[in-house]
Design a protein around this motif. Structure first.
Motif, PDB file in Angstrom:
ATOM      1  N   GLN A 114       0.196  12.960   6.308  1.00  0.00           N
ATOM      2  CA  GLN A 114      -1.054  12.254   6.581  1.00  0.00           C
ATOM      3  C   GLN A 114      -2.203  12.820   5.753  1.00  0.00           C
ATOM      4  O   GLN A 114      -3.012  12.064   5.204  1.00  0.00           O
ATOM      5  CB  GLN A 114      -1.394  12.327   8.069  1.00  0.00           C
ATOM      6  CG  GLN A 114      -2.761  11.707   8.358  1.00  0.00           C
ATOM      7  CD  GLN A 114      -2.961  11.389   9.806  1.00  0.00           C
ATOM      8  OE1 GLN A 114      -2.029  11.141  10.550  1.00  0.00           O
ATOM      9  NE2 GLN A 114      -4.222  11.379  10.217  1.00  0.00           N
ATOM     10  N   ARG A 115      -2.280  14.142   5.660  1.00  0.00           N
ATOM     11  CA  ARG A 115      -3.355  14.745   4.851  1.00  0.00           C
ATOM     12  C   ARG A 115      -3.291  14.264   3.406  1.00  0.00           C
ATOM     13  O   ARG A 115      -4.315  13.950   2.788  1.00  0.00           O
ATOM     14  CB  ARG A 115      -3.243  16.273   4.897  1.00  0.00           C
ATOM     15  CG  ARG A 115      -3.644  16.905   6.204  1.00  0.00           C
ATOM     16  CD  ARG A 115      -3.922  18.396   6.024  1.00  0.00           C
ATOM     17  NE  ARG A 115      -2.815  19.104   5.402  1.00  0.00           N
ATOM     18  CZ  ARG A 115      -1.839  19.705   6.083  1.00  0.00           C
ATOM     19  NH1 ARG A 115      -1.827  19.653   7.397  1.00  0.00           N
ATOM     20  NH2 ARG A 115      -0.886  20.359   5.441  1.00  0.00           N
ATOM     21  N   GLU A 116      -2.085  14.211   2.875  1.00  0.00           N
ATOM     22  CA  GLU A 116      -1.948  13.807   1.485  1.00  0.00           C
ATOM     23  C   GLU A 116      -2.228  12.315   1.288  1.00  0.00           C
ATOM     24  O   GLU A 116      -2.795  11.912   0.257  1.00  0.00           O
ATOM     25  CB  GLU A 116      -0.544  14.157   0.974  1.00  0.00           C
ATOM     26  CG  GLU A 116      -0.246  15.649   0.964  1.00  0.00           C
ATOM     27  CD  GLU A 116      -1.256  16.428   0.139  1.00  0.00           C
ATOM     28  OE1 GLU A 116      -1.355  16.188  -1.069  1.00  0.00           O
ATOM     29  OE2 GLU A 116      -1.963  17.268   0.727  1.00  0.00           O
ATOM     30  N   MET A 117      -1.878  11.501   2.257  1.00  0.00           N
ATOM     31  CA  MET A 117      -2.198  10.077   2.157  1.00  0.00           C
ATOM     32  C   MET A 117      -3.697   9.841   2.246  1.00  0.00           C
ATOM     33  O   MET A 117      -4.242   8.960   1.562  1.00  0.00           O
ATOM     34  CB  MET A 117      -1.465   9.302   3.242  1.00  0.00           C
ATOM     35  CG  MET A 117       0.031   9.134   2.953  1.00  0.00           C
ATOM     36  SD  MET A 117       0.858   7.982   4.062  1.00  0.00           S
ATOM     37  CE  MET A 117       0.837   8.916   5.587  1.00  0.00           C
ATOM     38  N   VAL A 118      -4.374  10.616   3.066  1.00  0.00           N
ATOM     39  CA  VAL A 118      -5.838  10.515   3.123  1.00  0.00           C
ATOM     40  C   VAL A 118      -6.442  10.883   1.767  1.00  0.00           C
ATOM     41  O   VAL A 118      -7.377  10.226   1.276  1.00  0.00           O
ATOM     42  CB  VAL A 118      -6.392  11.406   4.245  1.00  0.00           C
ATOM     43  CG1 VAL A 118      -7.914  11.522   4.143  1.00  0.00           C
ATOM     44  CG2 VAL A 118      -6.000  10.855   5.610  1.00  0.00           C
ATOM     45  N   LEU A 120      -5.002  10.528  -1.082  1.00  0.00           N
ATOM     46  CA  LEU A 120      -4.694   9.425  -1.987  1.00  0.00           C
ATOM     47  C   LEU A 120      -5.664   8.267  -1.802  1.00  0.00           C
ATOM     48  O   LEU A 120      -6.207   7.730  -2.774  1.00  0.00           O
ATOM     49  CB  LEU A 120      -3.258   8.959  -1.741  1.00  0.00           C
ATOM     50  CG  LEU A 120      -2.800   7.714  -2.511  1.00  0.00           C
ATOM     51  CD1 LEU A 120      -2.776   7.991  -4.015  1.00  0.00           C
ATOM     52  CD2 LEU A 120      -1.428   7.270  -2.030  1.00  0.00           C
ATOM     53  N   TRP A 121      -5.899   7.879  -0.581  1.00  0.00           N
ATOM     54  CA  TRP A 121      -6.767   6.729  -0.314  1.00  0.00           C
ATOM     55  C   TRP A 121      -8.232   7.036  -0.596  1.00  0.00           C
ATOM     56  O   TRP A 121      -8.960   6.191  -1.110  1.00  0.00           O
ATOM     57  CB  TRP A 121      -6.620   6.300   1.147  1.00  0.00           C
ATOM     58  CG  TRP A 121      -5.251   5.756   1.460  1.00  0.00           C
ATOM     59  CD1 TRP A 121      -4.374   5.151   0.599  1.00  0.00           C
ATOM     60  CD2 TRP A 121      -4.591   5.796   2.734  1.00  0.00           C
ATOM     61  NE1 TRP A 121      -3.218   4.803   1.243  1.00  0.00           N
ATOM     62  CE2 TRP A 121      -3.319   5.173   2.555  1.00  0.00           C
ATOM     63  CE3 TRP A 121      -4.938   6.271   3.989  1.00  0.00           C
ATOM     64  CZ2 TRP A 121      -2.411   5.031   3.594  1.00  0.00           C
ATOM     65  CZ3 TRP A 121      -4.031   6.126   5.024  1.00  0.00           C
ATOM     66  CH2 TRP A 121      -2.788   5.522   4.836  1.00  0.00           C
ATOM     67  N   ASP A 122      -8.661   8.252  -0.242  1.00  0.00           N
ATOM     68  CA  ASP A 122     -10.087   8.571  -0.358  1.00  0.00           C
ATOM     69  C   ASP A 122     -10.489   9.076  -1.735  1.00  0.00           C
ATOM     70  O   ASP A 122     -11.615   8.848  -2.183  1.00  0.00           O
ATOM     71  CB  ASP A 122     -10.475   9.634   0.679  1.00  0.00           C
ATOM     72  CG  ASP A 122     -10.446   9.097   2.100  1.00  0.00           C
ATOM     73  OD1 ASP A 122     -10.304   7.866   2.263  1.00  0.00           O
ATOM     74  OD2 ASP A 122     -10.575   9.905   3.043  1.00  0.00           O
ATOM     75  N   ARG A 123      -9.556   9.773  -2.426  1.00  0.00           N
ATOM     76  CA  ARG A 123      -9.946  10.470  -3.649  1.00  0.00           C
ATOM     77  C   ARG A 123      -9.112  10.096  -4.865  1.00  0.00           C
ATOM     78  O   ARG A 123      -9.495  10.392  -5.988  1.00  0.00           O
ATOM     79  CB  ARG A 123      -9.873  11.979  -3.404  1.00  0.00           C
ATOM     80  CG  ARG A 123     -10.708  12.436  -2.205  1.00  0.00           C
ATOM     81  CD  ARG A 123     -10.489  13.904  -1.876  1.00  0.00           C
ATOM     82  NE  ARG A 123     -11.052  14.781  -2.878  1.00  0.00           N
ATOM     83  CZ  ARG A 123     -10.888  16.104  -2.896  1.00  0.00           C
ATOM     84  NH1 ARG A 123     -10.132  16.679  -1.961  1.00  0.00           N
ATOM     85  NH2 ARG A 123     -11.442  16.838  -3.836  1.00  0.00           N
ATOM     86  N   GLY A 124      -7.947   9.517  -4.646  1.00  0.00           N
ATOM     87  CA  GLY A 124      -7.122   9.090  -5.767  1.00  0.00           C
ATOM     88  C   GLY A 124      -5.886   9.945  -5.937  1.00  0.00           C
ATOM     89  O   GLY A 124      -5.769  11.043  -5.374  1.00  0.00           O
ATOM     90  N   PRO A 125      -4.933   9.476  -6.757  1.00  0.00           N
ATOM     91  CA  PRO A 125      -3.639  10.163  -6.904  1.00  0.00           C
ATOM     92  C   PRO A 125      -3.746  11.559  -7.488  1.00  0.00           C
ATOM     93  O   PRO A 125      -2.860  12.386  -7.276  1.00  0.00           O
ATOM     94  CB  PRO A 125      -2.837   9.229  -7.819  1.00  0.00           C
ATOM     95  CG  PRO A 125      -3.854   8.372  -8.485  1.00  0.00           C
ATOM     96  CD  PRO A 125      -4.975   8.218  -7.530  1.00  0.00           C
TER      97      PRO A 125
END
Length: 402
Positions: A114-118, A120-125
């Motif tokens: 979940q932390r990593e998906m956040v 990705l969505w908020d800051r980019g790959p």
């Protein structure tokens, strides 16, 4: 090849760190179900859980490993180390290809994911860490235990939800029969994050009741589902002759195992739980009268409770065997739950006492449910029952060695 025996116990649970700390709290009937603190649950229908509140990863896990791995793996690493120490095994003294690791997991590293998906969505790959690809993989705990202790024998993971802890122990038994010297086996889970809770809610089986004393009351007329929890247990499983040769303390023998899969919904065939129980007894060469206690799956879902109560009454007779569900104190730990029940069963054999089921006010007619307080009783043989979401049924017999 002689019988597989358990020589070391490790547990990280909402009731304590270490098998004995968990056991003493269990005998006292302490409840660990409480409002979730790992995130704000106010917008979710389920707000209670069995959290492991005293666990600090840096006290148990090498600092370089912590940012690479999920909370669930941290607890698995801690439980494995406890089990090895309890068994008085130094992995460096055992040939590396004769040590194996088999764990169970149902959720994987969802908190890490979940932390990593956040990110990705908020800051980019570019802000997603490289360890995302492995930290939430359900085999991560097996891999990390193997790496940390140099265990290069046959390793694996089983994903059959709550039944997984028993399935992993059964696979450990197979590996010993094939020549492996020692197996670290059991299960753990930790999915108390928004992503993980939403996935669990999709089953429709979680309790939304706000009262911790009545939120998880399997077999009770007011049962309304179960409360999720985190943690689990790992064990050291060895061949009995090899354990005796090194003077190991033996908690008990893995004597029998049965596994089935439920038919599809709408089928006219009965659920497979009874057959799993009978197969486990047959595998152990036991009659129902030989069993001293049953650790129930205790789903807390009324129709599923009726199935289990009916199976136990049919196999053992009305009030034919004491039945207990100490998981009512901590919630269902998914892949960690049945493994922890196996540990608790072994300690019941050691101490001659059956731990209680808490919160339940009335048991079904014909079921000798151990309510309220622990019951002193000679225990030589215990049956552990587990069901996993999706139709998995497992049963494991553990008994006193010798």
């Amino acid at each position: 090849m002689s019988a597989p025996v358990v020589t070391g116990l490790g547990a990280v649970t909402p009731l304590g760190l270490g098998a004995d700390e968990h056991w003493q709290a269990t005998l006292l009937g302490r409840r660990a179900l409480a409002p979730i603190t790992r995130f704000d649950p106010s917008s979710y229908p389920v707000r209670l859980a069995g959290e492991v509140r005293d666990f600090v990863a840096r006290d148990h896990v090498p600092s370089r490993v912590i940012p690479q791995t999920d909370h669930w793996t941290h607890m698995g690493l801690a439980a494995a180390r406890m089990a090895l120490e309890d068994a008085s095994i130094e992995p460096g003294d055992v040939p590396e290809y004769e040590m194996a690791v088999v764990t169970a997991s149902s959720s994987g590293g969802t908190e890490f994911g979940q932390r990593e998906m956040v990110n990705l969505w908020d800051r980019g790959p570019g802000f997603v860490g490289a360890y995302q690809s492995i930290a939430w993989f359900y085999a991560a705990t097996t891999g990390q235990i193997s790496i940390r202790h140099g265990m290069r024998g046959p390793c694996g993971v089983i994903a059959t939800e709550q039944a997984g802890g028993l399935d992993a122990l059964a696979h450990a038994r197979r590996l010993l029969r094939d020549g492996t010297r020692m197996v670290v086996s059991g299960g753990a889970d930790a999915s108390l994050c928004p992503y993980g809770l939403v996935a669990q809610l999709s089953s429709g089986r979680l309790s939304a009741r706000a009262d911790p004393d009545r939120a998880y009351v399997p077999f009770d007329p007011e049962a309304c589902g179960y409360v999720p929890g985190e943690g689990g247990a790992l064990m050291i499983v060895e061949d009995a002759e090899r354990a005796a040769a090194r003077g190991a303390h033996v908690y008990g023998e893995i004597a029998g195992y049965g596994v089935t899969f439920d038919p599809p919904p709408g089928s006219d065939r009965p659920p497979g739980l009874r057959r799993a129980v009978e197969n486990a007894l047959g595998d152990a060469g036991l009659a129902p009268a030989d069993v001293d206690v049953v650790f129930a799956d205790a789903m807390g879902v009324p129709e599923l409770d009726r199935v289990e109560a009916g199976v136990l009454t049919a196999v053992f007779g009305p009030r034919g065997v004491p039945v207990t569900a100490p998981k009512t104190m901590i919630g269902r730990l998914y892949a960690g739950g049945a493994a922890l029940d196996a540990v608790t069963a072994l300690l019941a054999i050691r101490d001659g006492v059956i731990p209680p089921t808490v919160g339940v006010r009335a048991a079904p007619e014909g079921l000798d449910l151990v309510l309220g307080e622990a019951r002193d009783a000679p225990v030589r043989t215990a049956l552990v029952v587990a069901r996993g979401y999706g139709g998995f049924n497992s049963a494991l017999v553990v008994r006193a060695a010798g």
